[in-house]
Design a protein around this motif. Structure first.
Motif, PDB file in Angstrom:
ATOM      1  N   ALA A  97      -0.809  -3.650   1.384  1.00  0.00           N
ATOM      2  CA  ALA A  97      -0.682  -3.248  -0.024  1.00  0.00           C
ATOM      3  C   ALA A  97      -1.946  -3.611  -0.806  1.00  0.00           C
ATOM      4  O   ALA A  97      -2.436  -2.815  -1.619  1.00  0.00           O
ATOM      5  CB  ALA A  97       0.545  -3.901  -0.652  1.00  0.00           C
ATOM      6  N   ALA A  98      -2.486  -4.794  -0.572  1.00  0.00           N
ATOM      7  CA  ALA A  98      -3.719  -5.203  -1.255  1.00  0.00           C
ATOM      8  C   ALA A  98      -4.884  -4.321  -0.828  1.00  0.00           C
ATOM      9  O   ALA A  98      -5.686  -3.890  -1.670  1.00  0.00           O
ATOM     10  CB  ALA A  98      -4.031  -6.675  -0.955  1.00  0.00           C
ATOM     11  N   TYR A  99      -4.976  -4.016   0.455  1.00  0.00           N
ATOM     12  CA  TYR A  99      -6.065  -3.178   0.949  1.00  0.00           C
ATOM     13  C   TYR A  99      -5.966  -1.766   0.363  1.00  0.00           C
ATOM     14  O   TYR A  99      -6.974  -1.153   0.007  1.00  0.00           O
ATOM     15  CB  TYR A  99      -6.059  -3.157   2.475  1.00  0.00           C
ATOM     16  CG  TYR A  99      -7.363  -2.730   3.086  1.00  0.00           C
ATOM     17  CD1 TYR A  99      -8.499  -3.530   2.973  1.00  0.00           C
ATOM     18  CD2 TYR A  99      -7.473  -1.537   3.779  1.00  0.00           C
ATOM     19  CE1 TYR A  99      -9.708  -3.150   3.523  1.00  0.00           C
ATOM     20  CE2 TYR A  99      -8.685  -1.148   4.336  1.00  0.00           C
ATOM     21  CZ  TYR A  99      -9.795  -1.953   4.203  1.00  0.00           C
ATOM     22  OH  TYR A  99     -11.000  -1.570   4.749  1.00  0.00           O
ATOM     23  N   SER A 100      -4.757  -1.268   0.231  1.00  0.00           N
ATOM     24  CA  SER A 100      -4.543   0.033  -0.404  1.00  0.00           C
ATOM     25  C   SER A 100      -4.973   0.001  -1.866  1.00  0.00           C
ATOM     26  O   SER A 100      -5.597   0.952  -2.365  1.00  0.00           O
ATOM     27  CB  SER A 100      -3.065   0.431  -0.286  1.00  0.00           C
ATOM     28  OG  SER A 100      -2.830   1.643  -0.947  1.00  0.00           O
ATOM     29  N   LYS A 101      -4.663  -1.087  -2.552  1.00  0.00           N
ATOM     30  CA  LYS A 101      -5.078  -1.235  -3.955  1.00  0.00           C
ATOM     31  C   LYS A 101      -6.601  -1.277  -4.059  1.00  0.00           C
ATOM     32  O   LYS A 101      -7.174  -0.719  -5.000  1.00  0.00           O
ATOM     33  CB  LYS A 101      -4.440  -2.499  -4.560  1.00  0.00           C
ATOM     34  CG  LYS A 101      -4.773  -2.713  -6.016  1.00  0.00           C
ATOM     35  CD  LYS A 101      -4.199  -1.600  -6.888  1.00  0.00           C
ATOM     36  CE  LYS A 101      -4.491  -1.848  -8.354  1.00  0.00           C
ATOM     37  NZ  LYS A 101      -4.123  -0.685  -9.181  1.00  0.00           N
TER      38      LYS A 101
END
Length: 139
Positions: A97-101
């Motif tokens: 999720a952080a990498y997607s953000k």
């Protein structure tokens, strides 16, 4: 200004923005040093030694960052079957999720830079940087 500053200053501004916006999006434990691990192409499926090489950090330093990210729930390190003490890094759900953000934020940065520089000049900037990326200049 010399090329080092011309490349470093924008890169540092992007890194600071990434952390600020990640923190605002609920990934509030992430700090600038974590970006050494989270930078493209990311740590998923990669060995710690490879991450150390990519970042220019020692294995000990990268393992400290990995330990921090693991403790915060962004990654897990697991053994590589049939390879002794070899380990590999994988994102957790929170890490993905952080990498997607990060990708969302970078797309916003690109839109803003394109608007500021003009689409043609921004495309030229990316094209020139891509040429440098693929050249022996950065090895």
């Amino acid at each position: 200004m010399l090329i080092g500053a011309l490349l470093r200053v924008p890169a540092q501004a992007i890194q600071r923005r990434l952390i600020k916006e990640l923190n605002a999006a609920g990934f509030d434990e992430l700090r600038l040093p974590h970006m050494a691990v989270l930078n493209f192409p990311g740590p998923d499926g990669v060995r710690p030694g490879t991450l150390a090489e990519r970042s220019g950090m020692s294995k000990q330093a990268i393992n400290q960052l990995l330990g921090s990210l693991e403790g915060l729930g962004y990654i897990v390190r697991s053994d590589v079957p049939d390879e002794g003490s070899a380990r590999v890094v994988h994102f957790t759900k929170r890490g993905r999720a952080a990498y997607s953000k990060i990708h969302d934020i970078l797309r916003d940065v690109e839109r803003e830079w394109s608007a500021e520089l003009g689409p043609r000049r921004f495309a030229q900037l990316k094209e020139l940087l891509s040429l440098v990326w693929e050249s022996p200049l950065i090895r």
